[in-house]
Structures are given as C-alpha cells and as structure tokens.
Design a protein around this motif. Structure first.
Motif, PDB file in Angstrom:
ATOM      1  N   LEU A  82       7.286  -2.371   6.403  1.00  0.00           N
ATOM      2  CA  LEU A  82       6.175  -2.589   5.467  1.00  0.00           C
ATOM      3  C   LEU A  82       4.837  -2.553   6.193  1.00  0.00           C
ATOM      4  N   VAL A  83       4.770  -3.184   7.359  1.00  0.00           N
ATOM      5  CA  VAL A  83       3.524  -3.195   8.140  1.00  0.00           C
ATOM      6  C   VAL A  83       3.148  -1.782   8.580  1.00  0.00           C
ATOM      7  N   GLU A  84       4.153  -1.012   8.995  1.00  0.00           N
ATOM      8  CA  GLU A  84       3.906   0.393   9.387  1.00  0.00           C
ATOM      9  C   GLU A  84       3.366   1.185   8.197  1.00  0.00           C
TER      10      GLU A  84
ATOM     11  N   LEU B 293      -0.275   0.226   7.626  1.00  0.00           N
ATOM     12  CA  LEU B 293      -1.181   0.849   8.597  1.00  0.00           C
ATOM     13  C   LEU B 293      -1.413   2.311   8.260  1.00  0.00           C
ATOM     14  N   ASN B 294      -0.336   3.048   7.949  1.00  0.00           N
ATOM     15  CA  ASN B 294      -0.486   4.471   7.634  1.00  0.00           C
ATOM     16  C   ASN B 294      -1.288   4.682   6.352  1.00  0.00           C
ATOM     17  N   LEU B 295      -1.103   3.796   5.372  1.00  0.00           N
ATOM     18  CA  LEU B 295      -1.867   3.888   4.127  1.00  0.00           C
ATOM     19  C   LEU B 295      -3.349   3.613   4.397  1.00  0.00           C
ATOM     20  N   ALA B 296      -3.628   2.646   5.271  1.00  0.00           N
ATOM     21  CA  ALA B 296      -5.017   2.338   5.641  1.00  0.00           C
ATOM     22  C   ALA B 296      -5.675   3.538   6.334  1.00  0.00           C
ATOM     23  N   LEU B 297      -4.926   4.181   7.243  1.00  0.00           N
ATOM     24  CA  LEU B 297      -5.460   5.349   7.956  1.00  0.00           C
ATOM     25  C   LEU B 297      -5.697   6.508   6.989  1.00  0.00           C
ATOM     26  N   ASP B 298      -4.763   6.707   6.052  1.00  0.00           N
ATOM     27  CA  ASP B 298      -4.958   7.745   5.026  1.00  0.00           C
ATOM     28  C   ASP B 298      -6.196   7.444   4.183  1.00  0.00           C
TER      29      ASP B 298
ATOM     30  N   ARG C  72      -7.551  -0.240  -1.640  1.00  0.00           N
ATOM     31  CA  ARG C  72      -7.262  -1.414  -2.473  1.00  0.00           C
ATOM     32  C   ARG C  72      -5.772  -1.748  -2.464  1.00  0.00           C
ATOM     33  N   LYS C  73      -4.930  -0.691  -2.401  1.00  0.00           N
ATOM     34  CA  LYS C  73      -3.469  -0.917  -2.352  1.00  0.00           C
ATOM     35  C   LYS C  73      -3.085  -1.687  -1.095  1.00  0.00           C
ATOM     36  N   VAL C  74      -3.709  -1.324   0.030  1.00  0.00           N
ATOM     37  CA  VAL C  74      -3.430  -2.024   1.295  1.00  0.00           C
ATOM     38  C   VAL C  74      -3.760  -3.509   1.137  1.00  0.00           C
ATOM     39  N   SER C  75      -4.918  -3.766   0.549  1.00  0.00           N
ATOM     40  CA  SER C  75      -5.356  -5.146   0.354  1.00  0.00           C
ATOM     41  C   SER C  75      -4.408  -5.907  -0.580  1.00  0.00           C
TER      42      SER C  75
ATOM     43  N   ARG D   1      -0.220 -10.162  12.040  1.00  0.00           N
ATOM     44  CA  ARG D   1      -1.602  -9.903  12.468  1.00  0.00           C
ATOM     45  C   ARG D   1      -1.918  -8.406  12.405  1.00  0.00           C
ATOM     46  N   ILE D   2      -0.926  -7.570  12.682  1.00  0.00           N
ATOM     47  CA  ILE D   2      -1.134  -6.118  12.532  1.00  0.00           C
ATOM     48  C   ILE D   2      -1.432  -5.804  11.061  1.00  0.00           C
ATOM     49  N   GLY D   3      -0.721  -6.480  10.158  1.00  0.00           N
ATOM     50  CA  GLY D   3      -0.991  -6.312   8.725  1.00  0.00           C
ATOM     51  C   GLY D   3      -2.424  -6.677   8.381  1.00  0.00           C
ATOM     52  N   ASP D   4      -2.926  -7.759   8.965  1.00  0.00           N
ATOM     53  CA  ASP D   4      -4.324  -8.175   8.735  1.00  0.00           C
ATOM     54  C   ASP D   4      -5.293  -7.119   9.247  1.00  0.00           C
TER      55      ASP D   4
END
Length: 233
Positions: A30-32, A35-40, A51-54, A100-103
C-alpha cells in the motif's frame, strides 16, 4: 503427549509470525502504491491523484496500529527468544518506517496541487526522476524483507548514497532557480520540501534494509561503514 503439545504450540506460533509478516508486506504494498501515485500526481500535475494519496493515508496509519498490536500480543503471549524475537523487533521497526514513508508520500503529492510555469516544470521532471529511483529502493527493500535476504538488503543499503547525491544536486538546482527569480520562492519551497521527503524515504528504506540484516545475521549494523557491513554477510 507433552512433545505433541509443544509441537502444536510451536506450529501456532509460527503461523502467528507468518500472518504478521504477511500483514507487513500488505502494508508495504500500500505504501509503495501511495508513493507511485504521489509521483504520478506530481509528474502529471494531477490534483485528483494527489487528493487520493491524502485520502488513503489513514489506511496506512490503521495498518501500522493493527500490526503493532499484533506484535505486542505475540511478545506478551509467546515471550519469543533469539531469531523469533529479532523478527518481531524487525517488524515493529519496519512498520514505523513504512508509516513515515506514507506521510512523506502525502507531502510529495501536495506539490501537484500547485500550478507551475514551463521552467518550473523542468524542475518537476528532475524530481520525478529522483522519485523513481527512490520508488525502486522501496520496491527492492520490500522484496528483501519478503525473502529475508540480507545480501539484497545490503544492495539497497548502498543505493542510499546515490539518492543523497541526487538530493544535493537537485537542491542546488532549485536554490539557483530561486535566486534568479525571487518571486517564485513561496511556490518553489514546496519543491524543496518534496525533494527532502524523497531523501528521507531513501533513508527509511536504508533503515528497513538494516532491520533485515539484523534479523538474518543477528548483527546491528547501524552507524558502521559499508565495508564492515559487508563482512557480516
């Protein structure tokens, strides 16, 4: 009779350990994904993805709490020793770093909520490149955790030096841009925080690699050189 009972208890204990390890891998997946969704989101300037990441961050937090409770129950009920205790300790530390990586992924995603000029878009491309490097580190360290592979974990551990160099180069580039265009400073500060978040994710992946090596070899390799770490493998 006693031997069979001990065997039964041991079998149940191994099952509990395997379950909690699988929950860690689910959390890592889930964390991975976060991260990939945030980078996209940053690469495509896609506010909806950001917003989905949040919105999904609470799932990561809930998984950490649940796994932490499982670890506490195992310690209280089973009083594990030796490698079993090392596994529980490695899991407890790993989920703290994953949370913390999720944050950090959530912080990175916030950049996608801003609008940028064409020159600033070039900076975003460089951030995305660093992001993919860090994402690969996360993927590889989760793979090392799944296999409890100390050698693979060590390879990830060494990768952090490249991420640190990339961080320094990108920070210099962004600072230069801000000096040339002081009006951009408020917006560009968000880019600096996102680059810092990526560097921190690299550090967290390195931590997880250390926990894997600690579990496999029983050696705490924090604060020692790469050469000395290699000798323990």
């Amino acid at each position: 009779m006693e031997h069979n009972l001990n065997k039964h208890i041991s079998g149940r204990f191994n099952e509990e350990l395997e379950n909690v390890r699988n929950h860690v891998l689910s959390m890592g997946g889930l964390v991975e994904q976060q991260l990939n969704l945030a980078l996209d989101a940053v690469n495509e300037c896609d506010a909806e993805k950001a917003r989905k990441v949040s919105e999904n961050d609470y799932k990561v937090n809930a998984m950490e709490v649940n796994i932490d409770e499982e670890c506490t129950r195992i310690i209280a009920k089973r009083q594990p020793a030796a490698s079993d205790l090392r596994l529980v300790v490695a899991i407890a530390k790993t989920i703290a770093d994953l949370e913390r990586i999720g944050d950090e992924a959530e912080r990175i995603a916030r950049v996608a909520l801003d609008s940028f000029t064409k020159d600033q878009q070039d900076l975003l491309v460089n951030i995305e490149n660093m992001g993919r490097q860090v994402s690969k580190m996360l993927h590889d360290v989760l793979d090392a955790f799944a296999r409890m592979d100390a050698q693979r974990a060590f390879e990830v551990h060494k990768e952090d030096a490249k991420v640190d160099r990339e961080y320094e180069a990108l920070t210099r580039q962004i600072m230069t841009y801000m000096m040339e265009d002081p009006r951009s400073i408020p917006k560009i500060m968000d880019l600096i925080w996102s680059v810092r978040s990526l560097e921190r994710i690299g550090d967290r992946c390195q931590n997880i690699a250390e926990y894997v090596i600690y579990f496999v070899n029983g050696k705490d390799i924090r604060h020692i050189s790469q050469e000395d770490i290699e000798k323990t493998l």
